[in-house]
Design an enzyme around this catalytic site. Structure first.
Site, PDB file in Angstrom:
ATOM      1  N   HIS A  75       0.710  -1.236  -0.042  1.00 24.07           N
ATOM      2  CA  HIS A  75      -0.188   0.034  -0.063  1.00 24.07           C
ATOM      3  C   HIS A  75       0.636   1.229   0.268  1.00 24.07           C
ATOM      4  CE1 HIS A  75      -3.393  -2.349   0.718  1.00 24.07           C
ATOM      5  NE2 HIS A  75      -2.952  -2.794   1.801  1.00 24.07           N
ATOM      6  N   CYS A  94      -6.995  -6.369   3.742  1.00 30.50           N
ATOM      7  CA  CYS A  94      -8.486  -6.166   4.683  1.00 30.50           C
ATOM      8  C   CYS A  94      -9.594  -6.769   4.034  1.00 30.50           C
ATOM      9  CB  CYS A  94      -8.655  -4.654   4.946  1.00 30.50           C
ATOM     10  SG  CYS A  94      -8.665  -3.716   3.389  1.00 30.50           S
TER      11      CYS A  94
END
Length: 453
Positions: free
Chosen positions: A10, A42
């Site tokens: 990320h 996630c």
């Protein structure tokens, strides 16, 4: 300017995209040891549970997209050593085994984290799986389709979400954790007790306050988990114990926390000039305590990665720190938290008070008006807000983002009582429940003050 980025997580993706946009003349080279980038881990539980049908939606970038920005992206390439004195690194092509050297003017470390793997007897048995990346998620889905009994070890966010997903898919699920409550890092007992009750009502077996000591199996496949309190038969084990930062490459070359998380300044630079870090590989500045902490969250990562790019040449945008704000949905409960819990604040040596309100979130004359429970933790004396937790059947979790801003700006619980929020019967009451918490804290304090009459 030659920029090398190690790891396309990320933080790495954010750093790369923003660097390419801000410095179009820069030569940007990326080394990533996996065969994919920017996977939203996630979303694993949603994918495993079948809520997300197409996993491609869990990727928000690709090597082709980075190439379109002029980035030289090297997939399946592992950096094996870094020499920060001479700004050199050694790289191995994992496809053909070739090794070569590269140099940099600016180095960005976004190597992320990796699941903690305990050294236990039987850990090498088949059907003991990790849960971190896209390949892991596919393996979990494939193995779970043949499993009747599934054991999840670790009751953090990922473990709890997987437990829910497996139960909803008709599996017999056991959740094991070494402490006596699930989600203990994020929520205080009054919230975790309610979640645990809903789990038990769904038939989920909670094996808390016990530690896994070994795994047993037959024909090389796990069939039993041994703990300090008992034995649990199983067909599949998912390890969700926690994460460690991937920072061995810079060990001894930059300042780190004891767990290996890289320490950065307010502009994302490490203790070594021209070496920057972001995301799960480094520590964050935790505003509730004012200290460096390790809180691996995607939100922290994308912010920090963006800041690296903005501060790569000149210090232009200061890092404001983080509150570790997070949210989760368990069955019908919408839950969110920011900052310190009451118990975490006490463990940190802080003297705190709390206020808890349970109220209808909008006027009772509306057709429906569900309850919301909000707990605010604040420092005794200064009354500075340190944290908050919220739970409700209706979706009100964005209110925790408001509390996050309050913590970041060092507001007091008394000020919370008088913040200007709009009123509209569809959405709230004339006194928003955040105001109500602040007013209740103020009222309680007023009763404690001695009279001067």
């Amino acid at each position: 300017m030659k920029v090398v980025v190690i790891g396309c997580t990320h933080a790495g993706t954010a750093a790369i995209v923003n660097t390419a946009q801000l410095y179009p003349e820069a030569e940007i080279t990326v080394y990533e040891r996996n065969d994919n980038i920017s996977f939203l881990s996630c979303g694993i539980a949603l994918y495993v549970g079948g809520v997300v049908k197409d996993p491609h939606g869990l990727f928000y970038s690709s090597p082709d997209q980075l190439a379109a920005l002029g980035v030289n992206t090297n997939m399946r390439h592992e950096v094996t050593s870094i020499d920060t004195d001479h700004k050199k690194l050694t790289v191995r092509n994992l496809v053909n085994g070739e090794e070569f050297e590269d140099t940099y003017d600016k180095l960005i470390m976004t190597t992320g984290s990796w699941p903690i793997i305990p050294k236990l007897e039987g850990i090498e048995l088949d059907n003991i799986l990790l849960c971190k990346n896209y390949n892991h998620s596919n393996t979990i889905i494939e193995k779970a389709s043949h499993a009747k009994r599934i054991t999840v070890v670790g009751a953090g966010y990922i473990g709890v979400e997987l437990v829910e997903a497996f139960q909803m898919n008709g599996k017999e699920v056991t959740l094991i954790d070494g402490v006596d409550r699930i989600l203990n890092k994020y929520l205080d007992p009054e919230f975790t007790d309610a979640i645990q009750e809903s789990f038990q009502n769904k038939g989920i077996k909670l094996a808390l306050n016990q530690t896994v000591t070994a795994f047993e199996g037959s024909n090389g496949v796990v069939n039993k988990v041994i703990t300090t309190h008992g034995e649990y038969e199983t067909d599949l084990v998912i390890l969700c114990i926690g994460f460690r930062p991937n920072t061995e490459l810079l060990k001894g070359q930059v300042d780190m926390l004891p767990n290996g998380a890289i320490i950065v300044d307010n502009y994302m630079q490490t203790s070594r000039k021209d070496v920057f870090a972001a995301g799960d590989s480094c520590a964050i500045h935790y505003n509730p305590t004012g200290k460096k902490s390790y809180i691996p969250l995607a939100t922290n990562a994308v912010r920090m990665g963006t800041l690296v790019a903005r501060n790569l040449v000149d210090q232009t945008t200061r890092y404001m720190g983080t509150q570790g704000t997070s949210g989760i949905k368990i069955y019908e409960d919408n839950i969110a938290a920011t900052g310190l819990t009451e118990l975490a604040a006490i463990d940190a040596g802080l003297q705190v008070e709390t206020v808890t309100v349970t109220d209808r979130y909008r006027p009772e004359f509306m057709p429906t008006s569900e309850d919301v429970t909000l707990k605010v933790v604040f420092e005794k004396g200064t009354r500075r807000i340190l944290g908050a937790q919220l739970m409700s059947k209706v979706e009100l979790t964005q209110s925790i983002n408001t509390i996050s801003v309050c913590i970041q700006n060092q507001m007091t619980v008394d000020e919370l009582g008088f913040i200007d929020f709009f009123f509209q019967p569809h959405y709230n009451k004339p006194w928003n429940f955040l105001n109500t918490a602040g007013l209740q804290a103020l009222s309680t304090t007023a009763k404690k003050e001695p009279s001067h009459v």
